[in-house]
Design an enzyme around this catalytic site. Structure first.
Site, PDB file in Angstrom:
ATOM      1  N   CYS B 163       0.855  -1.095  -0.032  1.00  0.00           N
ATOM      2  CA  CYS B 163       0.132   0.033  -0.226  1.00  0.00           C
ATOM      3  C   CYS B 163       0.905   1.204   0.096  1.00  0.00           C
ATOM      4  CB  CYS B 163      -0.978  -0.162   1.215  1.00  0.00           C
ATOM      5  SG  CYS B 163      -1.637  -1.541   1.439  1.00  0.00           S
ATOM      6  N   HIS B 295      -3.353   7.771   5.576  1.00  0.00           N
ATOM      7  CA  HIS B 295      -3.517   6.620   4.869  1.00  0.00           C
ATOM      8  C   HIS B 295      -4.974   5.955   4.945  1.00  0.00           C
ATOM      9  CE1 HIS B 295      -1.950   2.815   2.905  1.00  0.00           C
ATOM     10  NE2 HIS B 295      -2.179   2.081   4.323  1.00  0.00           N
ATOM     11  N   GLU B 306      -3.098   5.579  13.336  1.00  0.00           N
ATOM     12  CA  GLU B 306      -2.494   6.808  12.424  1.00  0.00           C
ATOM     13  C   GLU B 306      -2.793   7.955  13.249  1.00  0.00           C
ATOM     14  OE1 GLU B 306      -3.764   6.849   8.278  1.00  0.00           O
ATOM     15  OE2 GLU B 306      -2.818   8.566   7.949  1.00  0.00           O
ATOM     16  N   LYS B 327      -9.806   7.688   0.559  1.00  0.00           N
ATOM     17  CA  LYS B 327     -10.090   6.175   0.109  1.00  0.00           C
ATOM     18  C   LYS B 327     -11.430   6.086   0.360  1.00  0.00           C
ATOM     19  CE  LYS B 327      -5.751   4.080   1.023  1.00  0.00           C
ATOM     20  NZ  LYS B 327      -4.662   5.044   1.747  1.00  0.00           N
ATOM     21  N   HIS B 332      -9.456   1.786  -1.671  1.00  0.00           N
ATOM     22  CA  HIS B 332      -8.100   1.733  -1.452  1.00  0.00           C
ATOM     23  C   HIS B 332      -7.255   1.168  -2.843  1.00  0.00           C
ATOM     24  CE1 HIS B 332      -3.940   0.801   0.130  1.00  0.00           C
ATOM     25  NE2 HIS B 332      -4.595   0.613   1.359  1.00  0.00           N
ATOM     26  N   PHE B 391       1.273  -2.684   4.658  1.00  0.00           N
ATOM     27  CA  PHE B 391       1.370  -4.133   5.147  1.00  0.00           C
ATOM     28  C   PHE B 391       2.933  -4.527   4.994  1.00  0.00           C
ATOM     29  CE2 PHE B 391      -2.955  -6.700   4.370  1.00  0.00           C
ATOM     30  CZ  PHE B 391      -3.445  -5.958   5.519  1.00  0.00           C
TER      31      PHE B 391
END
Lengths: 87, 403
Positions: B163, B295, B306, B327, B332, B391
């Site tokens: 990501c 994010h 976050e 997003k 995403h 990830f």
């Protein structure tokens, strides 16, 4: 059958926890067994494959789904319920 | 050390087939997420996504190109074409071309090509596949076709950090120009994983939402995948000035960190170090930042981690800055997501419009920041930041400044 479900679920959980099935008791929790979120998702996958059922579980909100994971006994009961519903 | 500016931007995603439509979507707080449409979707439990609709490759590419371009490559070329057209650098030659390159991010590469061809050999039992399967599915296909299409002969490669891929890609393009290794870089990311096998794999992880992407909302229940690409022209400042190019924004800082902890769970410390690093790289005090494109995946774990990291880095200023996750609108886009989200950062700097976090329903005390809920807002912003936390614990943060 009920006994089989319980022993199979314990076998799956024991495998995730890297423990002997005899060491997994009904009042054990995932936390006390050292199973993290990835381990839980893998265990649920194994349960679905073993019993050919769909387990309603979202890792974002483990508490909100009807699938109770608060203890080994709760997981067994939930799996027995799903297996029974399958008929 | 050379200064680096952005002189072109292009995109295609669930909100639109170009930048104008996408920015209109951001302003309207439009949701591009809807029912997925592809073969075998009925066998999935997750059936929503930010799909690019009404897309016909034959409107953009000839037969030979379509035979070679996976959907992720097509998206990258369309975005690159728009970005270069805006920059005025239509085609480079001579020494100019040798100082121009491409850095693209992607996670899945030609995943649709893989999915289709696995089906051919395993499900349909055929013993022959199309001869271009390998050049179509390889992760560097998009970067390579951009370099071939526009004669960019300098440094070109693809970054795959899940990501964070496109933020890593754009950060490296920035560093190449800053260090003098290139003068012009096409950079961004592209992703197209919305197919049966792609979503089936994600289903297994049980982090996907069945109904909506609601970042920072207490009732959020997971991420929703999107597809698309965004590509930018990064250019050395003096080079851009000499040719009288319109400058959209300046890239001023970049940092990468690794959590070195967990393969899926995010780390507050890793995220905070990346944000601090980008500020330090830019030589900026935290209170100069007016907007952060988060994010903000809509998972329980990401959003609270976050927000905690933002609070750590910005202290009391965390309550004054705006932070939103687009997003919620385009989904995403995994390896392309940071690039599409950079459009919102540039919009904030240039147009003074902050893209909202849509789908917001219930406040979460663990995400108690100004997340610009549901409606776009007008605000003057000097510095914007874009977060990407992948990830595997790989984090990449960019800082842009109005110019």
């Amino acid at each position: 059958m009920a006994q089989d479900v319980a022993s199979e679920v314990i076998r799956i959980i024991a495998e995730q926890a890297v423990l002997d099935p005899a060491d997994v008791t009904p009042d054990s929790t995932l936390e006390t067994l050292g199973i993290d979120s990835l381990g839980l998702v893998e265990a649920i996958f194994a349960i679905e494959e073993t019993f050919d059922i769909q387990v309603p579980f979202n890792a974002n909100d483990p508490g909100a789904t009807e699938f109770d994971i608060s203890s080994v006994a709760a997981i067994i009961a939930a799996v027995e319920d799903l297996v029974a519903k399958k008929g | 050390m050379h200064r680096v500016v952005i002189t072109g931007q292009g995109t295609i995603n669930a909100l639109g087939s170009d930048v104008a439509q996408t920015l209109a979507g951001f302003r309207e707080g439009r949701c591009g997420i809807g029912p997925l449409e592809f073969r075998d979707v009925e066998r999935l439990s997750i059936r929503i996504g930010g799909q690019v609709r009404g897309y016909d490759p034959e409107c953009h590419f000839n037969r030979q190109e379509i035979a070679l371009y996976d959907r992720f490559t097509q998206f990258a070329i369309l975005a690159g074409r728009e970005a270069l057209a805006q920059s005025g650098l239509a085609f480079l030659d001579g020494s100019e071309s040798q100082q121009a390159g491409v850095v693209m991010g992607t996670a899945g590469g030609g995943l649709l090509t893989q999915d289709e061809n696995y089906r051919t050999v395993y499900e349909e039992g055929k013993n022959r596949v199309h001869p271009f399967v390998v050049p179509k599915l390889m992760n560097n296909a998009a970067a390579s076709h951009l370099s071939m299409t526009y004669n960019l002969q300098g440094p070109s490669f693809t970054v795959a950090t899940a990501c964070a891929s496109s933020n890593h890609a754009m950060g490296l393009a920035f560093q190449l120009i800053r260090a003098g290794s290139a003068r012009v870089m096409l950079t961004g990311g592209s992703e197209s994983m919305l197919c049966f096998g792609g979503i089936k794999a994600w289903e297994g992880l049980r982090v996907m939402s069945r109904d909506a992407c609601r970042p920072f909302s207490a009732n959020r229940n997971g991420m929703v995948q999107g597809e698309g690409a965004a590509v930018f022209v990064f250019e050395e400042y003096e080079h851009a000035r000499r040719r009288g190019a319109e400058i959209l924004a300046e890239v001023v800082g970049f940092a990468m960190t690794s959590d070195a902890e967990d393969i899926v769970m995010p780390s507050r410390q890793g995220a905070a170090r990346a944000m601090r690093g980008a500020l330090a790289d830019a030589g900026l005090a935290p209170d100069r930042v007016g907007y952060i494109n988060a994010h903000g995946t809509g998972t329980t774990a990401n959003d609270k981690t976050e927000c905690a990291a933002v609070a750590d880095v910005f202290g009391t200023h965390a309550d004054r800055l705006m932070i939103s996750s687009t997003k919620s609108m385009h989904g995403h886009v995994i390896g392309g997501t940071g690039a599409i989200e950079l459009l919102a950062c540039i919009m904030a700097l240039r147009d003074g419009v902050i893209a909202p976090t849509i789908g917001y329903q219930e406040p979460d005390p663990e995400c108690a920041l100004d997340i610009v809920p549901n409606e776009a807002r007008e605000a003057r912003v000097e510095v914007a930041m874009s977060n990407a936390f992948a990830f595997g614990g790989l984090n990449a943060v960019l800082a842009l400044r109005r110019i």
